[in-house]
Design a protein around this motif. Structure first.
Motif, mmCIF file in Angstrom:
data_model
loop_
_atom_site.group_PDB
_atom_site.id
_atom_site.type_symbol
_atom_site.label_atom_id
_atom_site.label_comp_id
_atom_site.label_asym_id
_atom_site.label_seq_id
_atom_site.Cartn_x
_atom_site.Cartn_y
_atom_site.Cartn_z
ATOM 1 N N ILE A 91 -41.948 -44.212 -6.974
ATOM 2 C CA ILE A 91 -40.949 -43.588 -6.107
ATOM 3 C C ILE A 91 -40.504 -42.248 -6.662
ATOM 4 C CG2 ILE A 91 -38.582 -43.798 -5.251
ATOM 5 C CD1 ILE A 91 -39.064 -46.833 -5.137
ATOM 6 N N LEU A 92 -40.247 -42.193 -7.977
ATOM 7 C CA LEU A 92 -39.694 -40.983 -8.566
ATOM 8 C C LEU A 92 -40.715 -39.867 -8.705
ATOM 9 C CD1 LEU A 92 -37.433 -42.500 -11.368
ATOM 10 C CD2 LEU A 92 -36.791 -41.786 -9.078
ATOM 11 N N ILE A 93 -42.011 -40.228 -8.791
ATOM 12 C CA ILE A 93 -43.031 -39.221 -9.006
ATOM 13 C C ILE A 93 -43.490 -38.582 -7.697
ATOM 14 C CG2 ILE A 93 -45.169 -40.580 -8.806
ATOM 15 C CD1 ILE A 93 -46.071 -39.251 -11.419
ATOM 16 N N LEU A 94 -43.194 -39.257 -6.567
ATOM 17 C CA LEU A 94 -43.584 -38.704 -5.281
ATOM 18 C C LEU A 94 -42.908 -37.350 -5.067
ATOM 19 C CD1 LEU A 94 -43.436 -41.857 -2.986
ATOM 20 C CD2 LEU A 94 -45.468 -40.674 -3.803
ATOM 21 N N GLY A 95 -43.657 -36.433 -4.582
ATOM 22 C CA GLY A 95 -43.098 -35.117 -4.327
ATOM 23 C C GLY A 95 -42.951 -34.273 -5.588
ATOM 24 N N ALA A 96 -43.638 -34.671 -6.667
ATOM 25 C CA ALA A 96 -43.561 -33.903 -7.900
ATOM 26 C C ALA A 96 -44.066 -32.483 -7.663
ATOM 27 C CB ALA A 96 -44.394 -34.581 -8.992
ATOM 28 N N CYS A 97 -43.489 -31.526 -8.388
ATOM 29 C CA CYS A 97 -43.861 -30.137 -8.164
ATOM 30 C C CYS A 97 -43.779 -29.376 -9.471
ATOM 31 C CB CYS A 97 -42.976 -29.520 -7.094
ATOM 32 S SG CYS A 97 -41.225 -29.858 -7.345
ATOM 33 N N LYS A 98 -43.912 -28.063 -9.397
ATOM 34 C CA LYS A 98 -43.887 -27.238 -10.588
ATOM 35 C C LYS A 98 -42.522 -27.306 -11.272
ATOM 36 C CE LYS A 98 -47.365 -24.008 -8.866
ATOM 37 N NZ LYS A 98 -47.660 -22.587 -8.516
ATOM 38 N N LYS A 99 -42.519 -26.872 -12.529
ATOM 39 C CA LYS A 99 -41.306 -26.965 -13.325
ATOM 40 C C LYS A 99 -40.828 -25.579 -13.728
ATOM 41 C CE LYS A 99 -43.348 -31.160 -15.179
ATOM 42 N NZ LYS A 99 -43.944 -31.780 -16.369
ATOM 43 N N GLU A 100 -39.510 -25.433 -13.832
ATOM 44 C CA GLU A 100 -38.890 -24.207 -14.303
ATOM 45 C C GLU A 100 -37.884 -24.551 -15.389
ATOM 46 O OE1 GLU A 100 -38.043 -21.040 -11.103
ATOM 47 O OE2 GLU A 100 -37.670 -22.957 -10.117
ATOM 48 N N LYS A 101 -37.609 -23.594 -16.253
ATOM 49 C CA LYS A 101 -36.574 -23.769 -17.261
ATOM 50 C C LYS A 101 -35.238 -23.310 -16.688
ATOM 51 C CE LYS A 101 -39.704 -23.287 -21.175
ATOM 52 N NZ LYS A 101 -40.038 -22.516 -22.413
ATOM 53 N N SER A 102 -34.197 -24.018 -17.044
ATOM 54 C CA SER A 102 -32.890 -23.717 -16.447
ATOM 55 C C SER A 102 -32.409 -22.308 -16.765
ATOM 56 C CB SER A 102 -31.847 -24.754 -16.900
ATOM 57 O OG SER A 102 -31.702 -24.729 -18.314
ATOM 58 N N LYS A 103 -32.858 -21.717 -17.871
ATOM 59 C CA LYS A 103 -32.442 -20.355 -18.205
ATOM 60 C C LYS A 103 -33.008 -19.334 -17.224
ATOM 61 C CE LYS A 103 -36.185 -19.539 -21.558
ATOM 62 N NZ LYS A 103 -36.833 -18.435 -20.837
ATOM 63 N N ASP A 104 -34.032 -19.741 -16.456
ATOM 64 C CA ASP A 104 -34.670 -18.830 -15.507
ATOM 65 C C ASP A 104 -34.244 -19.088 -14.063
ATOM 66 O OD1 ASP A 104 -36.192 -17.687 -17.606
ATOM 67 O OD2 ASP A 104 -37.657 -19.311 -17.456
ATOM 68 N N VAL A 105 -33.267 -19.968 -13.859
ATOM 69 C CA VAL A 105 -32.862 -20.371 -12.507
ATOM 70 C C VAL A 105 -31.376 -20.082 -12.306
ATOM 71 C CG1 VAL A 105 -32.729 -22.294 -10.867
ATOM 72 C CG2 VAL A 105 -34.588 -22.210 -12.541
ATOM 73 N N ASP A 106 -31.030 -19.584 -11.146
ATOM 74 C CA ASP A 106 -29.616 -19.431 -10.790
ATOM 75 C C ASP A 106 -28.998 -20.828 -10.745
ATOM 76 O OD1 ASP A 106 -27.152 -19.171 -9.519
ATOM 77 O OD2 ASP A 106 -27.852 -17.608 -8.156
ATOM 78 N N PRO A 107 -27.992 -21.117 -11.587
ATOM 79 C CA PRO A 107 -27.414 -22.470 -11.626
ATOM 80 C C PRO A 107 -26.901 -22.952 -10.278
ATOM 81 C CG PRO A 107 -26.657 -21.178 -13.490
ATOM 82 C CD PRO A 107 -27.375 -20.226 -12.577
ATOM 83 N N ASP A 108 -26.469 -22.030 -9.419
ATOM 84 C CA ASP A 108 -25.963 -22.435 -8.112
ATOM 85 C C ASP A 108 -27.068 -22.871 -7.158
ATOM 86 O OD1 ASP A 108 -23.243 -22.118 -8.620
ATOM 87 O OD2 ASP A 108 -23.331 -19.967 -8.241
ATOM 88 N N HIS A 109 -28.317 -22.699 -7.561
ATOM 89 C CA HIS A 109 -29.447 -23.154 -6.747
ATOM 90 C C HIS A 109 -29.973 -24.507 -7.201
ATOM 91 C CE1 HIS A 109 -30.512 -18.686 -5.672
ATOM 92 N NE2 HIS A 109 -29.465 -19.145 -4.995
ATOM 93 N N ILE A 110 -29.359 -25.079 -8.245
ATOM 94 C CA ILE A 110 -29.868 -26.333 -8.812
ATOM 95 C C ILE A 110 -29.173 -27.536 -8.170
ATOM 96 C CG2 ILE A 110 -30.095 -27.738 -10.893
ATOM 97 C CD1 ILE A 110 -30.323 -25.163 -12.495
ATOM 98 N N GLN A 111 -29.974 -28.344 -7.505
ATOM 99 C CA GLN A 111 -29.487 -29.601 -6.929
ATOM 100 C C GLN A 111 -29.641 -30.714 -7.960
ATOM 101 O OE1 GLN A 111 -30.774 -30.807 -2.889
ATOM 102 N NE2 GLN A 111 -31.564 -32.663 -3.846
ATOM 103 N N GLN A 112 -28.645 -31.561 -8.042
ATOM 104 C CA GLN A 112 -28.676 -32.687 -8.981
ATOM 105 C C GLN A 112 -28.695 -33.999 -8.203
ATOM 106 O OE1 GLN A 112 -25.964 -34.620 -12.631
ATOM 107 N NE2 GLN A 112 -25.196 -32.903 -11.452
#
Length: 223
Positions: free
Chosen positions: A12-33
């Motif tokens: 279930i958790l692996i479905l829809g797996a995609c590329k990875k980014e480091k949090s230092k390279d991402v706008d924190p307001d774009h991160i869904q938890q």
């Protein structure tokens, strides 16, 4: 049974797996938890998993300092296979997980993922293929809304039937659903309580909490 539950959750958790980014390279307001919590009564194990997801580029996010996560004041382990941060409590019923996420700007978000109320199968030893099977579960009625009750059965729990009706205390497996079962054999059956809701505290990207109580698995004879 523990391997079966583990493999199902990984799938279930692996479905829809995609590329990875480091949090230092991402706008924190774009991160869904998204937070996943479950209790497996068959093995007395509890699990809390957190997925961080960049909504702008549709990639999983891996944390880099100063960002961090804790579950009940302990650092979860990064599962390299599915990019989830996981806390697995073996042979322990942990009723809730307090998930603290601090982003690269040191803003702190705290959410509590509670295990749903317990649910279990009644005394059952038979599953009929020639008539409907009414299963009155042990535990509180279905709350409706964001709560769903599901019965899974057959090999690897591949068949299922669910209800979201508020106040429901039973679920019916229709005889027509059992055409693939062979009379005289045995099969597995289990009941689950699922609750889905929004984060209590998150970024503008939002997120959800998915919680499940898995009952003990029983073996029943097919007639």
């Amino acid at each position: 049974m523990k391997k079966l539950i583990f493999l199902m959750m990984i799938t279930i958790l692996i479905l829809g797996a995609c590329k990875k980014e480091k949090s230092k390279d991402v706008d924190p307001d774009h991160i869904q938890q998204d937070i996943y919590a479950w209790y497996d009564a068959d093995n007395n194990d509890s699990y809390f998993g957190i997925r961080l997801y960049d909504l702008q580029w549709y990639n999983r996010v891996l944390l880099t300092p100063p960002a961090y996560l804790t579950v009940n004041d302990k650092t979860p382990i990064l599962n390299e296979v599915n990019s989830f941060y996981e806390s697995h409590f073996v042979n322990e019923m942990v009723p809730e997980g307090t998930v603290v996420y601090s982003d690269i700007w040191k803003r702190v978000y705290t959410n509590v993922a509670a295990i749903p109320k317990s649910i279990s199968l009644p005394s059952i030893d038979t599953l009929y293929t020639t008539k409907d099977n009414v299963i009155t579960w042990q535990g509180e009625p279905c709350a409706g809304g964001n709560e769903t009750i599901t019965v899974r059965y057959s090999l690897f729990l591949a068949k299922s039937v669910s209800t979201n009706q508020a106040g429901a205390t039973s679920i019916t497996i229709k005889a027509a659903s059992n055409s693939g079962l062979t009379s005289g054999t045995y099969t597995w059956i289990r009941i689950e309580r699922h609750v889905t809701g929004p984060l209590q505290h998150g970024t503008s990207a939002g997120g959800s909490i998915y919680s499940t109580y898995y009952s003990q698995i029983k073996m029943v004879k097919v007639y």
